[in-house]
Motif scaffolding. Sequence first.
Motif, PDB file in Angstrom:
ATOM      1  N   ARG A 167       0.840  -1.212   0.000  1.00 42.89           N
ATOM      2  CA  ARG A 167       0.000   0.000   0.000  1.00 42.89           C
ATOM      3  C   ARG A 167       0.870   1.255   0.000  1.00 42.89           C
ATOM      4  NH1 ARG A 167      -2.447   3.290   4.037  1.00 42.89           N
ATOM      5  NH2 ARG A 167      -4.329   4.325   3.237  1.00 42.89           N
ATOM      6  N   ALA A 168       1.930   1.263   0.806  1.00 47.95           N
ATOM      7  CA  ALA A 168       2.805   2.431   0.851  1.00 47.95           C
ATOM      8  C   ALA A 168       3.418   2.694  -0.518  1.00 47.95           C
ATOM      9  CB  ALA A 168       3.906   2.219   1.889  1.00 47.95           C
ATOM     10  N   ARG A 169       3.849   1.637  -1.207  1.00 47.01           N
ATOM     11  CA  ARG A 169       4.437   1.813  -2.535  1.00 47.01           C
ATOM     12  C   ARG A 169       3.415   2.371  -3.515  1.00 47.01           C
ATOM     13  NH1 ARG A 169       7.202  -3.301  -5.331  1.00 47.01           N
ATOM     14  NH2 ARG A 169       8.591  -3.057  -3.523  1.00 47.01           N
ATOM     15  N   ALA A 170       2.169   1.886  -3.441  1.00 50.09           N
ATOM     16  CA  ALA A 170       1.128   2.365  -4.358  1.00 50.09           C
ATOM     17  C   ALA A 170       0.865   3.857  -4.162  1.00 50.09           C
ATOM     18  CB  ALA A 170      -0.150   1.560  -4.150  1.00 50.09           C
ATOM     19  N   ILE A 171       0.790   4.301  -2.911  1.00 48.62           N
ATOM     20  CA  ILE A 171       0.549   5.723  -2.643  1.00 48.62           C
ATOM     21  C   ILE A 171       1.709   6.566  -3.147  1.00 48.62           C
ATOM     22  CG2 ILE A 171       0.209   7.437  -0.822  1.00 48.62           C
ATOM     23  CD1 ILE A 171      -1.111   5.252   0.851  1.00 48.62           C
ATOM     24  N   LEU A 172       2.937   6.122  -2.889  1.00 50.91           N
ATOM     25  CA  LEU A 172       4.109   6.876  -3.325  1.00 50.91           C
ATOM     26  C   LEU A 172       4.201   6.917  -4.845  1.00 50.91           C
ATOM     27  CD1 LEU A 172       6.671   5.555  -0.688  1.00 50.91           C
ATOM     28  CD2 LEU A 172       5.805   7.898  -0.851  1.00 50.91           C
ATOM     29  N   LEU A 173       3.850   5.815  -5.524  1.00 51.37           N
ATOM     30  CA  LEU A 173       3.859   5.814  -6.985  1.00 51.37           C
ATOM     31  C   LEU A 173       2.839   6.806  -7.530  1.00 51.37           C
ATOM     32  CD1 LEU A 173       4.232   1.999  -7.756  1.00 51.37           C
ATOM     33  CD2 LEU A 173       5.901   3.791  -8.242  1.00 51.37           C
ATOM     34  N   ALA A 174       1.676   6.889  -6.875  1.00 49.34           N
ATOM     35  CA  ALA A 174       0.659   7.857  -7.307  1.00 49.34           C
ATOM     36  C   ALA A 174       1.161   9.288  -7.149  1.00 49.34           C
ATOM     37  CB  ALA A 174      -0.628   7.646  -6.512  1.00 49.34           C
ATOM     38  N   VAL A 175       1.845   9.564  -6.027  1.00 47.96           N
ATOM     39  CA  VAL A 175       2.416  10.900  -5.827  1.00 47.96           C
ATOM     40  C   VAL A 175       3.480  11.178  -6.879  1.00 47.96           C
ATOM     41  CG1 VAL A 175       3.727  12.366  -4.243  1.00 47.96           C
ATOM     42  CG2 VAL A 175       1.907  10.905  -3.363  1.00 47.96           C
ATOM     43  N   ASP A 213      13.530   8.409  -2.650  1.00 46.58           N
ATOM     44  CA  ASP A 213      14.177   7.660  -1.568  1.00 46.58           C
ATOM     45  C   ASP A 213      13.192   6.726  -0.868  1.00 46.58           C
ATOM     46  OD1 ASP A 213      16.707   8.713  -1.955  1.00 46.58           O
ATOM     47  OD2 ASP A 213      16.361  10.411  -0.632  1.00 46.58           O
ATOM     48  N   LEU A 214      11.973   7.198  -0.642  1.00 44.87           N
ATOM     49  CA  LEU A 214      10.982   6.364   0.046  1.00 44.87           C
ATOM     50  C   LEU A 214      10.529   5.200  -0.836  1.00 44.87           C
ATOM     51  CD1 LEU A 214       8.813   9.030   1.920  1.00 44.87           C
ATOM     52  CD2 LEU A 214      10.584   7.529   2.844  1.00 44.87           C
ATOM     53  N   ARG A 220      16.897   2.423  -7.393  1.00 42.05           N
ATOM     54  CA  ARG A 220      16.893   3.858  -7.657  1.00 42.05           C
ATOM     55  C   ARG A 220      16.403   4.147  -9.076  1.00 42.05           C
ATOM     56  NH1 ARG A 220      18.584   8.567  -5.771  1.00 42.05           N
ATOM     57  NH2 ARG A 220      19.494  10.113  -7.180  1.00 42.05           N
ATOM     58  N   ALA A 221      16.806   3.329 -10.043  1.00 37.67           N
ATOM     59  CA  ALA A 221      16.361   3.537 -11.418  1.00 37.67           C
ATOM     60  C   ALA A 221      14.852   3.354 -11.540  1.00 37.67           C
ATOM     61  CB  ALA A 221      17.092   2.569 -12.352  1.00 37.67           C
ATOM     62  N   GLN A 222      14.302   2.329 -10.888  1.00 42.10           N
ATOM     63  CA  GLN A 222      12.859   2.119 -10.926  1.00 42.10           C
ATOM     64  C   GLN A 222      12.109   3.284 -10.282  1.00 42.10           C
ATOM     65  OE1 GLN A 222      12.939  -1.644  -8.850  1.00 42.10           O
ATOM     66  NE2 GLN A 222      12.562  -2.827 -10.721  1.00 42.10           N
ATOM     67  N   ALA A 223      12.628   3.786  -9.169  1.00 43.28           N
ATOM     68  CA  ALA A 223      11.973   4.906  -8.491  1.00 43.28           C
ATOM     69  C   ALA A 223      12.005   6.161  -9.356  1.00 43.28           C
ATOM     70  CB  ALA A 223      12.648   5.166  -7.150  1.00 43.28           C
ATOM     71  N   SER A 253      25.261  -1.336  -1.856  1.00 48.42           N
ATOM     72  CA  SER A 253      24.715  -0.252  -2.655  1.00 48.42           C
ATOM     73  C   SER A 253      23.260  -0.045  -2.288  1.00 48.42           C
ATOM     74  CB  SER A 253      24.838  -0.562  -4.145  1.00 48.42           C
ATOM     75  OG  SER A 253      24.175   0.420  -4.909  1.00 48.42           O
ATOM     76  N   ASP A 254      22.880   1.221  -2.120  1.00 42.73           N
ATOM     77  CA  ASP A 254      21.487   1.545  -1.845  1.00 42.73           C
ATOM     78  C   ASP A 254      20.731   1.849  -3.138  1.00 42.73           C
ATOM     79  OD1 ASP A 254      21.727   1.266   0.890  1.00 42.73           O
ATOM     80  OD2 ASP A 254      22.438   3.310   1.157  1.00 42.73           O
ATOM     81  N   ASP A 255      21.385   1.752  -4.282  1.00 42.54           N
ATOM     82  CA  ASP A 255      20.743   2.047  -5.545  1.00 42.54           C
ATOM     83  C   ASP A 255      20.053   0.827  -6.128  1.00 42.54           C
ATOM     84  OD1 ASP A 255      21.644   4.626  -5.382  1.00 42.54           O
ATOM     85  OD2 ASP A 255      23.408   4.294  -6.635  1.00 42.54           O
ATOM     86  N   ASP A 256      20.339  -0.349  -5.608  1.00 41.60           N
ATOM     87  CA  ASP A 256      19.757  -1.580  -6.115  1.00 41.60           C
ATOM     88  C   ASP A 256      18.422  -1.855  -5.446  1.00 41.60           C
ATOM     89  OD1 ASP A 256      22.087  -1.918  -7.613  1.00 41.60           O
ATOM     90  OD2 ASP A 256      23.055  -3.049  -6.004  1.00 41.60           O
ATOM     91  N   ALA A 257      17.627  -2.701  -6.099  1.00 42.85           N
ATOM     92  CA  ALA A 257      16.351  -3.109  -5.516  1.00 42.85           C
ATOM     93  C   ALA A 257      16.593  -3.979  -4.294  1.00 42.85           C
ATOM     94  CB  ALA A 257      15.519  -3.872  -6.536  1.00 42.85           C
TER      95      ALA A 257
END
Length: 388
Positions: A306-314, A343-344, A352-355, A379-383
């Motif tokens: 749910r958190a990911r869905a809301i952030l994707l909408a934003v 970041d979230l 990071r690329a997907q975000a 690395s924090d850039d990876d999934a």
Amino acid sequence: MRRWVLFVAARIRQGGRRVGGSFVPILQSAVAAAIAYVIAEQVFGRPAPLFAPIAAWVCLGFKADRVPRKVAELGVGATAGVLSGEFFAAWLDVGWWQVGLALLVGALLGRFLDRGDLTTIQGGVNAVVVVSMSWLTSVTGGVTGRWVEALVGAGVALVVAALLPRNPTARPRRYARSTLTEYATLLGVVGRGLRAGDVQLLADARGQRRAVVELMVDWEETLTTAREVVAINPTLRRYRPEVAELSRVFRLMQRTQRASYLLARQGLAMTEEVGPMPEVGEALIEVSTALNSLAGAVGHWNRPVRARAILLAVARTAAPSEVEGGDWRPVALLSLLRAVVVDLLQVTGLSRAQARDALADTWERPFEDRDVELTPGESDDDASPLWG
């Protein structure tokens, strides 16, 4: 006053969480101290064995994730300190130079026995305590033999630390949830302030920001302990991926809070100049809702769908190019907000690329926070390997 009210309310919530999280470990330490007292008194014949429960409590403390090595360090230091203190108490009177000499010898003995800092500290402290309390010999059964009490207490503590079942990620997850919840409150306050153009409400966010900073410090300490526990205890190897993921979430939260703090400061200054900025405010409130959902997911260790869905909408709607009026101020704040969202989204498991690809239009991050230390190969850039 309003800022202090926010800060005090956050501190009260944190205090309640600390009490709830420490009740069981303190209860275990109290039981261990009582058992150590009984063993020293009934098995070793020590009258009023004061140092047995003290050693057990010092070794176990109030944290659930007890590292056996640290417990052993404390136990060795406490026993060595009591032993050296007994020597000086038996041959010398109590005085300032006797106390100093006892501390010197006790600390050096602890340093000789073990490389741990805790061993040295406890060696000096307990030597001073024994010398200073030598007037209690009539109550405690003589000057000598107290080291046996300390050894009993340390032994009981080590057994408790080694045998009690525990989840090394429970406390880090609890602090992660608390931090995300307080962070959601912070963004909610800033969002409402920007939406209404309430300068005072935006200024109040400073008190909430202090609470988040303090929680981040506590969270980092629990993570350090968890990493040590799973590294030295082979029976807890299964928790290593979870500890690694919590460390990843922590590093990302370190990065995102800097962008959000800058957003709050700039938002206050810009609101004083132009008044309400509802587009940014509404988006921040949505991010706050996502953070509350993310806090629950991390606390229960569930996939944050749910958190990911809301952030994707934003991310899809918060586009600087869509701001009406052409004012640069809400555009700048939206750019900072999008940095927070990227970041979230990584916290929810995306790379990071997907975000970045989820954003509504082409955007470059206004600044980079690359001062967070990473271990080789990290690395924090990876999934996320768990939530990606």
